[in-house]
Design a protein around this motif. Structure first.
Motif, short mmCIF file in Angstrom:
data_model
loop_
_atom_site.label_atom_id
_atom_site.label_comp_id
_atom_site.label_asym_id
_atom_site.label_seq_id
_atom_site.Cartn_x
_atom_site.Cartn_y
_atom_site.Cartn_z
N TYR A 120 0.85 -1.19 0.00
CA TYR A 120 0.00 0.00 0.00
C TYR A 120 0.88 1.24 0.00
CZ TYR A 120 -3.89 -3.08 0.71
OH TYR A 120 -4.83 -4.06 0.52
N ASP A 121 0.55 2.16 -0.91
CA ASP A 121 1.32 3.40 -0.98
C ASP A 121 0.88 4.36 0.12
OD1 ASP A 121 -0.99 4.74 -1.89
OD2 ASP A 121 -0.33 4.78 -3.97
N ILE A 122 1.47 5.51 0.15
CA ILE A 122 1.23 6.50 1.20
C ILE A 122 -0.24 6.97 1.23
CG2 ILE A 122 1.91 8.48 -0.20
CD1 ILE A 122 3.28 9.60 2.36
N TYR A 123 -0.94 6.81 0.11
CA TYR A 123 -2.34 7.23 0.03
C TYR A 123 -3.31 6.08 0.31
CZ TYR A 123 0.04 11.11 -2.12
OH TYR A 123 0.91 12.15 -2.35
N GLY A 124 -2.77 4.92 0.67
CA GLY A 124 -3.61 3.77 0.99
C GLY A 124 -4.06 2.97 -0.21
N GLU A 125 -3.47 3.23 -1.37
CA GLU A 125 -3.83 2.50 -2.59
C GLU A 125 -2.98 1.24 -2.70
OE1 GLU A 125 -3.80 3.03 -7.43
OE2 GLU A 125 -3.92 4.82 -6.19
N GLU A 126 -3.65 0.10 -2.97
CA GLU A 126 -2.92 -1.15 -3.17
C GLU A 126 -2.13 -1.07 -4.47
OE1 GLU A 126 -4.02 -5.75 -2.62
OE2 GLU A 126 -5.10 -4.76 -4.25
N ARG A 127 -0.86 -1.42 -4.40
CA ARG A 127 0.03 -1.32 -5.56
C ARG A 127 0.57 -2.70 -5.93
NH1 ARG A 127 0.14 4.14 -7.30
NH2 ARG A 127 2.04 3.53 -8.33
N TYR B 90 -4.99 -9.93 -11.53
CA TYR B 90 -4.67 -10.64 -10.30
C TYR B 90 -4.55 -12.13 -10.57
CZ TYR B 90 -6.29 -6.40 -7.93
OH TYR B 90 -6.47 -5.11 -7.51
N ASP B 91 -3.65 -12.80 -9.84
CA ASP B 91 -3.58 -14.26 -9.91
C ASP B 91 -4.52 -14.87 -8.87
OD1 ASP B 91 -2.26 -14.22 -7.42
OD2 ASP B 91 -0.35 -14.96 -8.21
N LEU B 92 -4.49 -16.19 -8.75
CA LEU B 92 -5.36 -16.90 -7.80
C LEU B 92 -5.21 -16.45 -6.36
CD1 LEU B 92 -5.08 -20.69 -8.77
CD2 LEU B 92 -7.05 -19.19 -9.05
N ASP B 93 -4.01 -16.02 -6.00
CA ASP B 93 -3.71 -15.67 -4.61
C ASP B 93 -3.84 -14.18 -4.32
OD1 ASP B 93 -2.73 -18.29 -3.35
OD2 ASP B 93 -1.72 -18.21 -5.30
N GLY B 94 -4.31 -13.41 -5.30
CA GLY B 94 -4.48 -11.98 -5.09
C GLY B 94 -3.24 -11.16 -5.37
N ASN B 95 -2.18 -11.77 -5.91
CA ASN B 95 -1.02 -10.98 -6.33
C ASN B 95 -1.45 -10.10 -7.49
OD1 ASN B 95 1.21 -12.03 -4.63
ND2 ASN B 95 0.72 -13.96 -5.64
N LYS B 96 -1.21 -8.82 -7.36
CA LYS B 96 -1.64 -7.83 -8.35
C LYS B 96 -0.49 -7.51 -9.29
CE LYS B 96 -3.79 -3.23 -8.41
NZ LYS B 96 -4.26 -2.12 -7.53
N PHE B 97 -0.78 -7.50 -10.59
CA PHE B 97 0.22 -7.20 -11.62
C PHE B 97 -0.30 -6.11 -12.54
CE2 PHE B 97 0.50 -11.75 -10.62
CZ PHE B 97 1.77 -11.79 -10.08
N ASP B 98 0.62 -5.46 -13.21
CA ASP B 98 0.31 -4.41 -14.17
C ASP B 98 0.76 -4.86 -15.55
OD1 ASP B 98 -0.43 -1.64 -14.79
OD2 ASP B 98 1.72 -1.26 -15.04
N VAL B 99 0.04 -4.41 -16.58
CA VAL B 99 0.45 -4.63 -17.97
C VAL B 99 0.49 -3.26 -18.64
CG1 VAL B 99 -0.03 -5.81 -20.15
CG2 VAL B 99 -0.71 -6.89 -17.99
N TRP B 100 1.59 -2.97 -19.32
CA TRP B 100 1.81 -1.68 -19.97
C TRP B 100 1.99 -1.91 -21.46
CZ3 TRP B 100 6.99 1.36 -19.93
CH2 TRP B 100 6.78 2.69 -20.35
N SER B 101 1.45 -1.00 -22.26
CA SER B 101 1.47 -1.14 -23.71
C SER B 101 2.79 -0.75 -24.37
CB SER B 101 0.34 -0.32 -24.34
OG SER B 101 0.55 1.07 -24.13
N GLU B 102 3.78 -0.38 -23.57
CA GLU B 102 5.04 0.11 -24.14
C GLU B 102 6.21 -0.79 -23.77
OE1 GLU B 102 4.96 2.93 -26.17
OE2 GLU B 102 2.81 2.58 -25.84
N LEU B 103 6.84 -1.38 -24.77
CA LEU B 103 8.08 -2.12 -24.51
C LEU B 103 9.21 -1.14 -24.30
CD1 LEU B 103 8.09 -5.00 -27.16
CD2 LEU B 103 7.86 -5.23 -24.69
N SER B 104 10.12 -1.47 -23.39
CA SER B 104 11.25 -0.58 -23.16
C SER B 104 12.11 -0.51 -24.42
CB SER B 104 12.08 -1.06 -21.97
OG SER B 104 12.68 -2.30 -22.28
N THR B 105 12.72 0.63 -24.65
CA THR B 105 13.55 0.86 -25.83
C THR B 105 14.71 -0.13 -25.88
OG1 THR B 105 12.97 3.19 -25.75
CG2 THR B 105 14.89 2.60 -27.08
N ILE B 106 15.36 -0.37 -24.75
CA ILE B 106 16.50 -1.29 -24.72
C ILE B 106 16.05 -2.70 -25.10
CG2 ILE B 106 18.16 -2.41 -23.19
CD1 ILE B 106 18.34 0.29 -21.68
N PHE B 107 14.90 -3.16 -24.61
CA PHE B 107 14.40 -4.48 -24.96
C PHE B 107 14.14 -4.56 -26.46
CE2 PHE B 107 11.34 -7.84 -25.63
CZ PHE B 107 11.83 -8.85 -24.84
#
Length: 137
Positions: A64-71, A114-131
């Motif tokens: 949880y960040d400083i504002y109480g949002e799950e990250r 989220y996975d079965l256990d509630g682990n939260k993940f993010d997906v971003w539409s931008e591949l890093s330049t180096i990759f």
């Protein structure tokens, strides 16, 4: 110091049931199972190893960040907005818990899942330049 850290090789995720969770990652996310016992499973996907480790109840990689949002602690990248929309639809069809596609005020778009256990993940539409330069050139 002459040497430097080169890449993140392994991420560890807490799970309640190694068998169920490893099956979920293989079937829902296309992970490759390379090892499994009662206490852990080693999966390969997204260019790294993910260790699923049997943990106590109610453990996740979230915080949880400083504002109480799950990250989330991990952001996966896809190659462009069309790919993001396609994987978002696919996750919905596979009955993965997902959030809406968001504009967070920076380049690209994101959504969480989220996975079965509630682990939260993010997906971003931008591949890093180096990759892109190293692996897609």
């Amino acid at each position: 110091m002459k040497e430097k850290l080169v890449r993140v090789g392994t991420t560890y995720l807490p799970v309640r049931n190694v068998e169920n969770s490893s099956t979920w990652y293989v079937n829902k996310l296309g992970a490759e199972l390379s090892y499994k016992d009662e206490d852990k499973a080693i999966l390969n996907f997204a260019n790294q190893s993910i260790f699923l480790v049997k943990a106590k109840e109610n453990q996740t990689s979230n915080f949880y960040d400083i504002y109480g949002e799950e990250r989330f602690s991990i952001t996966f990248e896809v190659n462009g907005l069309d790919a993001l929309k396609a994987i978002h639809r696919e996750f919905i069809e596979k009955e993965i818990k997902v959030g809406e596609i968001e504009n967070r005020g920076h380049a690209g778009r994101n959504f969480v899942f989220y996975d079965l256990d509630g682990n939260k993940f993010d997906v971003w539409s931008e591949l890093s330049t180096i990759f892109k330069e190293k692996y897609l050139a």
